[in-house]
Design a protein around this motif. Structure first.
Motif, PDB file in Angstrom:
ATOM      1  N   TYR A 374       0.849  -1.195   0.000  1.00 24.96           N
ATOM      2  CA  TYR A 374       0.000   0.000   0.000  1.00 24.96           C
ATOM      3  C   TYR A 374       0.878   1.235   0.000  1.00 24.96           C
ATOM      4  N   HIS A 377       0.042   7.692   2.235  1.00 22.80           N
ATOM      5  CA  HIS A 377       0.457   9.099   2.133  1.00 22.80           C
ATOM      6  C   HIS A 377       0.174   9.793   3.453  1.00 22.80           C
ATOM      7  N   HIS A 400      -4.084   9.828   3.116  1.00 23.94           N
ATOM      8  CA  HIS A 400      -4.868   8.879   2.335  1.00 23.94           C
ATOM      9  C   HIS A 400      -4.012   7.673   1.977  1.00 23.94           C
ATOM     10  N   ILE A 401      -4.687   6.584   1.571  1.00 21.72           N
ATOM     11  CA  ILE A 401      -3.983   5.339   1.237  1.00 21.72           C
ATOM     12  C   ILE A 401      -4.347   4.922  -0.187  1.00 21.72           C
ATOM     13  N   GLU A 402      -3.335   4.492  -0.932  1.00 17.85           N
ATOM     14  CA  GLU A 402      -3.585   3.979  -2.279  1.00 17.85           C
ATOM     15  C   GLU A 402      -3.269   2.492  -2.318  1.00 17.85           C
ATOM     16  N   GLU A 403      -3.978   1.766  -3.174  1.00 20.93           N
ATOM     17  CA  GLU A 403      -3.726   0.327  -3.292  1.00 20.93           C
ATOM     18  C   GLU A 403      -3.469  -0.029  -4.756  1.00 20.93           C
ATOM     19  N   TYR A 477      -1.683   2.366  -9.102  1.00 26.71           N
ATOM     20  CA  TYR A 477      -2.229   2.578  -7.764  1.00 26.71           C
ATOM     21  C   TYR A 477      -3.433   3.511  -7.798  1.00 26.71           C
ATOM     22  N   ARG A 478      -4.388   3.256  -6.907  1.00 18.05           N
ATOM     23  CA  ARG A 478      -5.524   4.169  -6.816  1.00 18.05           C
ATOM     24  C   ARG A 478      -5.960   4.322  -5.365  1.00 18.05           C
ATOM     25  N   GLN A 479      -6.366   5.529  -5.033  1.00 17.47           N
ATOM     26  CA  GLN A 479      -6.798   5.824  -3.675  1.00 17.47           C
ATOM     27  C   GLN A 479      -8.148   5.170  -3.381  1.00 17.47           C
ATOM     28  N   ASP A 480      -8.296   4.666  -2.179  1.00 17.59           N
ATOM     29  CA  ASP A 480      -9.590   4.145  -1.769  1.00 17.59           C
ATOM     30  C   ASP A 480      -9.699   4.254  -0.255  1.00 17.59           C
ATOM     31  N   ASN A 481     -10.886   3.950   0.249  1.00 17.19           N
ATOM     32  CA  ASN A 481     -11.131   4.080   1.684  1.00 17.19           C
ATOM     33  C   ASN A 481     -10.678   2.812   2.400  1.00 17.19           C
TER      34      ASN A 481
END
Ligand code: GDP
Ligand code: MG
Length: 597
Positions: A374, A377, A400-403, A477-481
């Motif tokens: 992951y 950020h 925020h976190i990207e996966e 990578y893309r940000q998600d909750n």
């Protein structure tokens, strides 16, 4: 050998479509191996590959063939790994040859893996010869397969060769097609040496063996060569070819494929895709496209019995000698003691390594939840690459976190399409494409890698009764909750069960894990709460009731041998358990609790 009499090729096929059998027949038909030494699946050397029927490392063989035109040709076959985890290795071995045989089982048709590999072949500008295998079987339907190849892959199937790798029918035609339809390699014998490193592996006697394709110049025994990615210089001890056993030659010229040894100690120093040149008057520019392969899936490996830690270290060191893409570092867990955090190219790679440690080294392992990397950020603008949920920083400091996401291609018979769509949807997939080829659908999904690493293959196989095929590539990578979910057993967090999960799914995952654990953890003399929590907040809870009686209480002291048997049984069971505070958790709980169904 002069360039005009060399042909280099690979075989592209889905698992079980007959790649290894066809290779055997080509070897046999050309008397490359004496009748006495011929054994089935000659190129699949490793036990584990044989058992699972998959080729993990590229293998190669040099075949000499006198064609119908009366000329003698050297045919070099590179057998590429057949699994999605090794896409980069496949792409490199494709660059080492000029053509491919596209083997399709004519009773089955085109599968997802065929597609992925054939696109790699097309990318590498290969001439492709379709070969329709298993024509000896009644279910063989060549017209249907030809149509599929044209519809789905988009290449001309009019010159496809029908064969039976089992009976040998059509094998001569395949050899002729290699000579007449595949292009000869190009290269300049007098240019500075440029050899591409296609594969490498460790041999206890010879050190690292390096498989190379010479592009330009000449690789000579005794030369001093430089590996351009790291600048390391080595003296070449041996140069040779595989027939398929190692046979020394003095040199390899342009277009040739063979090996070198140079007293190299670690495969880590020989990266696939690297360019090898001479130390003096060498090439100035490396071949394009080199990138060291990086692990994408991580998990902790711990010995069930802590006393076996040193043995585990030994086993891991030995395996790492032979596998540059497997990373490991020591890890300590409050619950599991000493172990290793290991990185793998994918799930199959993980399974293979874990299997080998258990089988070849006899060490029982606890495997923690596989995790992807992951990008966390932080509010202060920095970014952490998180590959162990246990290392998740304080959430209040996280911005925020990207996966990582993948593009998955699935081919499936019509009647299972609904189940496949549901599975992908359940795993947070976004449908990108849906097309039909005959009675089969091809769906393309954008999925989070995290949702695929654990049991996606297993689920896919079970909902489609094994009829679906699957392949994927990383897209970015893309940000998600995303949040970290902890599991608490008897109020104590079990870090080995911590996972990163999408916030919307945390409750259902947490509930499922608690329910599973409740079934898997044996009852104790006291009541045990099992909880899932995000931060300090409990989101799911189960309670394991207390055991009423001691297991031996029924034995009334009289029957000593029965009592002893029960206690022994308990002890044997204990070996497979880990203690968490006062609670024993069986080994299989770590894996089972994470499975989603
Ligand atoms: P690979 O996974 O592509 O290397 O496939 P294998 O060469 O291991 O073959 C898979 C299975 O199909 C094995 O059981 C082979 O014996 C069988 N097989 C391969 N070619 C033929 C063929 O032409 N006819 C029949 N009947 N079986 C075949
Ligand atoms: Mg095989």
């Amino acid at each position: 050998t002069d360039l005009a009499h060399i042909r280099n090729f690979s075989i592209v096929a889905h698992i079980d479509h007959g790649k290894s059998t066809l290779a055997d027949r080509l070897i046999q038909e050309t008397n490359t191996v004496s009748e006495r030494d011929m054994k089935e699946q000659l190129l699949d050397a490793m036990d584990i590959e044989r058992e699972r029927g998959i080729t993990i490392k590229a293998n190669t063989v040099r075949i000499e063939y006198t064609a119908r035109d009366g000329e003698d040709y050297v045919l070099n076959l590179i057998d590429t790994p057949g699994h999605v985890d090794f896409a980069y290795e496949v792409s490199r071995s494709m660059r080492a040859v000029e053509g491919s045989l596209l083997v399709v089982d004519s009773t089955q048709g085109v599968e997802a893996q065929t597609l992925a590999n054939v696109y790699q072949a097309i990318d590498a500008d290969h001439e492709i010869v379709p070969v329709f295998n298993k024509i000896d079987l009644p279910a063989s339907d060549i017209d249907r397969v030809a149509e599929q190849v044209e519809d789905v892959i988009g290449i001309d199937a009019s010159g496809a060769i029908p064969v039976s790798a089992k009976t040998g029918e059509g094998i001569r035609e395949v050899l002729e097609a290699i000579v007449t339809r595949l292009p000869a390699p190009k290269g300049a014998p007098d240019a500075p040496l440029k050899a591409m490193l296609v594969d490498s592996w460790y041999d206890a006697y010879l050190g690292v063996i390096v498989l190379v394709r010479v592009i330009d110049g000449t690789l000579k025994k005794g030369a001093r060569v430089r590996f351009m990615s790291n600048g390391a210089v080595h003296g070449v001890d041996r140069v040779g070819v595989f027939r398929p056993t190692m046979q020394d030659v003095g040199e390899l010229g342009p277009g040739e494929i063979g090996f070198l040894t140079a007293s190299i100690k670690q495969v880590r120093d020989t990266r696939v895709g690297d360019t090898i040149t001479t130390e003096k008057h060498g090439a100035t520019e490396p071949l394009p496209g080199f990138k060291p392969s990086q692990p994408v899936v991580f998990c902790g490996l711990f010995p069930v019995d802590n006393a076996e830690f040193e043995d585990l270290r030994d086993a891991i060191d030995k395996l790492a000698l032979n596998d540059a893409s497997f990373s490991h570092e020591m890890e300590t867990s409050a619950a599991l003691g000493f172990g290793f955090r290991c990185g793998f190219l994918g799930l199959l790679h993980l399974e293979v390594i874990r299997d080998r440690i258990e089988r070849e080294y006899g060490i029982d392992l606890v495997t923690t939840a596989p995790s992807v990397i992951y990008h966390v950020h932080m509010r202060d603008g920095s970014m952490i690459e998180l590959h162990n949920p246990a290392d998740m920083p304080d959430p209040t400091l996280v911005d925020h976190i990207e996966e990582p996401r993948i593009k998955a291609t699935i081919l499936v018979p019509d009647e299972y399409l609904g189940d496949v769509l549901k599975l992908c949807q359940d795993r947070r997939g976004i449908q990108e494409d849906l097309t039909y080829a005959g009675s089969r659908a091809m769906v393309v999904y954008d999925l989070p890698l995290n949702e695929v690493v654990f049991d996606f293959y297993d689920r896919l196989k079970s909902v489609t009764k094994g009829y679906a095929s699957f392949d994927y590539q990383m897209t970015g990578y893309r940000q998600d909750n995303l949040v970290k979910m902890q599991i608490l057993v008897n109020e104590e967090p079990v870090d080995a069960l911590s996972i990163m999960v999408h916030r919307d799914r945390a409750e259902s995952r947490g509930r499922a894990m608690c329910e599973k654990l409740k079934d898997l953890i044996p009852r104790h003399m006291f009541k045990i709460p099992i909880q899932a929590a995000i931060g300090g907040k409990v989101i799911a809870r189960e309670t394991l009731a207390a055991l009423r009686k001691d297991v031996t209480a029924k034995c009334y002291g009289g029957d000593v041998s029965r009592k002893k048997k029960l206690l022994d049984k308990q002890k044997a069971g204990k070996k497979k358990m880990r203690q968490f505070g006062k609670v024993d958790i069986p080994q299989e709980a770590f894996i089972s609790a994470l499975k989603m169904d």
